[in-house]
Design an enzyme around this catalytic site. Sequence first.
Site, PDB file in Angstrom:
ATOM      1  N   ASP A 302      12.075   6.537   5.019  1.00 28.79           N
ATOM      2  CA  ASP A 302      12.085   6.660   6.466  1.00 28.79           C
ATOM      3  C   ASP A 302      13.394   6.055   6.994  1.00 28.79           C
ATOM      4  OD1 ASP A 302       9.297   6.471   8.791  1.00 28.79           O
ATOM      5  OD2 ASP A 302      11.387   7.023   9.106  1.00 28.79           O
ATOM      6  N   GLU A 501       6.239   5.645  18.420  1.00 26.39           N
ATOM      7  CA  GLU A 501       6.240   4.593  17.399  1.00 26.39           C
ATOM      8  C   GLU A 501       5.837   3.231  17.973  1.00 26.39           C
ATOM      9  OE1 GLU A 501      10.061   6.569  15.204  1.00 26.39           O
ATOM     10  OE2 GLU A 501       9.091   4.899  14.206  1.00 26.39           O
TER      11      GLU A 501
HETATM   12  C1  GLC Z   1      11.207   7.570  12.415  1.00 24.48           C
HETATM   13  C2  GLC Z   1       9.792   7.888  12.009  1.00 24.48           C
HETATM   14  C3  GLC Z   1       9.667   9.106  11.144  1.00 24.48           C
HETATM   15  C4  GLC Z   1      10.770  10.095  11.452  1.00 24.48           C
HETATM   16  C5  GLC Z   1      12.085   9.450  11.085  1.00 24.48           C
HETATM   17  C6  GLC Z   1      13.273  10.357  11.424  1.00 24.48           C
HETATM   18  O1  GLC Z   1      11.422   6.188  12.474  1.00 24.48           O
HETATM   19  O2  GLC Z   1       9.050   6.850  11.397  1.00 24.48           O
HETATM   20  O3  GLC Z   1       8.358   9.657  11.391  1.00 24.48           O
HETATM   21  O4  GLC Z   1      10.585  11.282  10.696  1.00 24.48           O
HETATM   22  O5  GLC Z   1      12.267   8.195  11.726  1.00 24.48           O
HETATM   23  O6  GLC Z   1      13.407  10.501  12.809  1.00 24.48           O
END
Ligand code: GLC
Length: 612
Positions: A302, A501
């Site tokens: 991530d 988030e």
């Molecule tokens: C974010 C998320 C993830 C996402 C990634 C790219 O922090 O946790 O779900 O796909 O970053 O944006």
Amino acid sequence: MFIKKLHINIITFFCVSILNVSCSDITTKDEIDMKVEQLVKMMTLEEKVGQMTQVDHRYLEKKSDIKKYFLGSLLSGGGSVPDTNNVRSWVRMYNEYQSFALETRLKIPIIYGIDAVHGHNNVLNATIFPHNIGLGCSNDEDLVRRISAATAREVQATGLDWTFAPCVAVAQDERWGRTYESFSEDPDIVTRLGNASIQGYQGSSLDQPNTILACAKHYVGDGNTIYGTGMHGKIDRGDVLLDEKELRSKYIKPFKEAIDNNVGSIMVSYNSWQSKKLHGHKYLIDEVLKKELKFNGFVVSDWAAIDEIDKNYKKSIIQAVNAGIDMVMVPGQFIESANSYIDFIELLKESIQDGSIKMDRIDDAVSRILNIKYSMGLFEKPLKKFNKVNDLGSDKNRAIARESVKKSVVLLKNNNILPIRKNTRNILVAGEHADNIGYQCGGWSIWWQGGSGKITKGTSILDGIKSHTGKNINLSYSKSGDVDKNTDLIIVAIGEKPYAEMNGDRESLELSEDDIELVNKLSKSGKPIVMILISGRPMILEPILDKCDAILAAWLPGSEGAGISDVLFGDYSPTAKLSFTWPKNMKQIPINFGDTNYDPLYRFGHGLTFKD
Ligand code: GLC
């Protein structure tokens, strides 16, 4: 020396030409395996390390770094868009970046990922579908498949080829800011809809023109972190304390089924399991996911998530790559503490050269990435055309979105005032949420955290009501809820403002004071009230429950808010059922079906029709 160099270049040229032969000539997995094996043998350490590196295009120090560092992937995080956010600019941007990759010695194409999690939601005027919580209430696999297929066409229209979706979290505590990204508290619903989504994105084979690579996320346990253990919020990125048996039966299960459904990539979760970061968890990634469940796609980290493993970045890199992460999202300088892709590349090379990471592990990671790129036909057709631009935000896709809104709205309460009677003459619509496309889309819409107002093309709840009320109905709108004495019916929309988030982590799910005040004011008129809740999760309704004659949970319906009026006016009798338990009060949270003393306001599976 010159002759030798020329000789090598000629051999490389012929080898690369053979390897890049059109996919139509690569018909079997064995042939792809063979080409991957040959290509990996030709790659230098720098080329291998570059393949494992993914950068957000906003943070490229120079676009030519794609060529200089042999980057294997770019991404657009939430709100990461080209200079002009229109479909042609996206295609131009993709092709410009791809051209740098094609100037490298081996011409290995990049793969470009984006969070198209409820439609192609970064892109202005794309179709934005309901977030997963609403689709979970529809519980309609065919609909979810069609939504993902429509999204894949819109992603392809912009030239991109990979979405970081579906999220197959099994959310248990609605105080989590990512609850709305989860289909349900029930792993069975999550598994079935997750698979339908993967089928919609990937089609029957990855090299079809209208399909994109899916990414099941976040592995594993993100929906079951303990409140108070959160990394940045109160619960997001926290710790999962379950024993392995329950972790497997409820949280690994959706990933096992996704692998059986040929998902091509899996994203690791920020959270920890029993206080060990998932991004460094060799047992769960390498042993369970890759060896036991036989996942042969590639594992991506991530956003700057490996930075959270250890204070020492090199140690984090070693732990993450040895645990089985194949591609690292090293986005850039979004947050001060984040490391740059140049640091990552240098330290990864160093870790290989000093033996901390074995070349076998690197070759495995690179092979997995190349295997997917060959399977997608990226070697054959790395550059995109403008021939699909009309798919973006098409009427056809908006019709699917409006259908999904109707099928995701849950009728929680109805004192026989819905559907709206034909002889209703004077309707008052109230509340800011009734005319705010940004609010109804929620997070991950144009910007990471979403926005307010007419953020993109679409219809608000009010627009939908207007389209249903002909000249024989006087329709008025008062954000602040001023009621005319002739009003026959009040429709009020309240709820949450967008978040994403950790910014959505909440200690309390009570309605805002303003919303409670608005409903109280409306109720003083003595007129019947239909309340529409726009939210990413169940909220505490007790203060206004008896003041509303009908209550609809509309979740985060996306750009086609008019779908709600199809239910209000009886064009569609509600079918959706709660995929999350609805608590009476905060003391009950977390509350999920199967708990002892299960006594919620509305049970998992609750949802009225017009016949009830
Ligand atoms: C974010 C998320 C993830 C996402 C990634 C790219 O922090 O946790 O779900 O796909 O970053 O944006």
